[in-house]
Design a protein around this motif. Sequence first.
Motif, short mmCIF file in Angstrom:
data_model
loop_
_atom_site.label_atom_id
_atom_site.label_comp_id
_atom_site.label_asym_id
_atom_site.label_seq_id
_atom_site.Cartn_x
_atom_site.Cartn_y
_atom_site.Cartn_z
N ASN A 21 -13.01 25.24 -12.93
CA ASN A 21 -14.21 24.49 -13.32
C ASN A 21 -15.46 25.25 -12.90
O ASN A 21 -15.63 25.61 -11.74
CB ASN A 21 -14.22 23.10 -12.67
CG ASN A 21 -13.12 22.22 -13.24
OD1 ASN A 21 -12.71 22.38 -14.38
ND2 ASN A 21 -12.64 21.29 -12.43
N SER A 22 -16.31 25.42 -13.86
CA SER A 22 -17.57 26.08 -13.56
C SER A 22 -18.49 25.10 -12.85
O SER A 22 -18.32 23.88 -12.94
CB SER A 22 -18.21 26.57 -14.85
OG SER A 22 -18.53 25.46 -15.68
N ARG A 26 -18.60 20.85 -13.33
CA ARG A 26 -18.44 19.89 -12.22
C ARG A 26 -19.66 18.98 -12.12
O ARG A 26 -19.54 17.77 -11.87
CB ARG A 26 -18.22 20.65 -10.92
CG ARG A 26 -16.87 21.33 -10.82
CD ARG A 26 -16.56 21.72 -9.38
NE ARG A 26 -17.52 22.68 -8.87
CZ ARG A 26 -17.39 24.00 -8.98
NH1 ARG A 26 -16.33 24.51 -9.62
NH2 ARG A 26 -18.29 24.82 -8.47
N ALA A 27 -20.85 19.54 -12.30
CA ALA A 27 -22.06 18.72 -12.24
C ALA A 27 -22.08 17.68 -13.37
O ALA A 27 -22.50 16.53 -13.17
CB ALA A 27 -23.29 19.60 -12.32
N ALA A 28 -21.61 18.08 -14.56
CA ALA A 28 -21.58 17.14 -15.68
C ALA A 28 -20.62 15.99 -15.41
O ALA A 28 -20.92 14.83 -15.70
CB ALA A 28 -21.19 17.88 -16.96
N GLY A 35 -23.20 7.88 -13.64
CA GLY A 35 -23.77 7.02 -14.67
C GLY A 35 -22.92 5.80 -14.95
O GLY A 35 -23.42 4.69 -15.13
N ALA A 36 -21.59 6.03 -15.00
CA ALA A 36 -20.67 4.91 -15.23
C ALA A 36 -20.76 3.89 -14.10
O ALA A 36 -20.75 2.67 -14.33
CB ALA A 36 -19.24 5.42 -15.38
#
Length: 279
Positions: A21-22, A26-28, A35-36
Motif C-alpha cells: 500500500n502506498s 492508506r490515507a484514502a 467519513g463513514a
Amino acid sequence: MGIPLIVRAVRERIPVVVQRNSPGRRAAVRGLWTGAELVVTLGVVLLLLVAHQLWWTNRQAREGAERQVRALQEDWGQDRGVGAPVVEPPEDGQGDESGAGGQNGQEPERPAPDRTAAPAAPVAPTAPRWDQAYAVLRIPRLGLTAPVAQGISKRGVLDKGYVGHYPRTAQPGQAGNFAVAGHRNTHGEPFRRIDRLRRGDRITVETRDAVYTYTVDNSLAQTSPSDSGVIAAVPRSNVRTAVGYSAPGYYLTLTTCTPEFTSRYRLIVWGKLTAMRPR
C-alpha cells in the motif's frame, strides 16, 4: 538429462510481485473510514434529536401541564360548584318551559330577543402576571385539557405545553377577543388537532371565578404569521378580508402553526361565548 533441467529451473527463479500500500492509498482508506464513522455518528445524533423533540419534549411538557392543571384546581377548591349545570341563554323564540301562561291563559308579551347579546360575565380580575398560569382550557372533541398562561413566550409558556394568552387581548368572558396560541408539534403540542374542530364544537375556559363556554363558529385554514387582524377585538383577517367578523362580540381565537412541523403559516379557529356559570 532430467537433472540439469531441474537445476536450471531452480536457478531461473520465478519473480514474485509483492504489492504494498502506498502512503496515498492508506490515507484514502483512513479518510473513507473516518467519513463513514462521522456519517454514522451524525445519524445517531439526528435520531436522538428527533426522539428528543417528538417524544421527550412532549412527555415532559404534558406531565408539567397536567401538574399545573391539578395545582390550579386545588387552589380554586374543586368542592365549589362541581357538577353545577351550565346555564345557557334561551334560543330565539323560546321562553319559559314551565307551561305557565299570562293572565286568562294568554301567553305574556316578551321583548324581541337581542341577537347581539352575550351571557353576562363577572367583573374581570386584575391581569395575571407574566407567564403565570391562571385558567384551564378544555376541548372535549380533542380530549384536550391544558393550562392557560399570560403571554406567548416560548420558554416561559408555550414550550411548557401551556396555551398562551396574547397580551392586550380580552380575558376570558370579556367583551372583545380572548386570543390564545399553542404549539402544534413538540413541547406538548396542545393544538396538534385543532384543524379537526368543526362548527358547533364546545370549548370551555375555566378560571377561579367562572366557567365560560365558547362554541366554534368559524376557521381560517391558512394565513400569514403577520396577520394581526385575526386576534383583533373584532377578529377579521387582514390577508383574506372576507373571513372573520364585522360586529363587536365575545370571541375566542385559537392560533397555531401550519403546515405541521413548520411555522410558515398560521391556522385560526374562532368561537363565540354562548354560556357561563360562576364557580
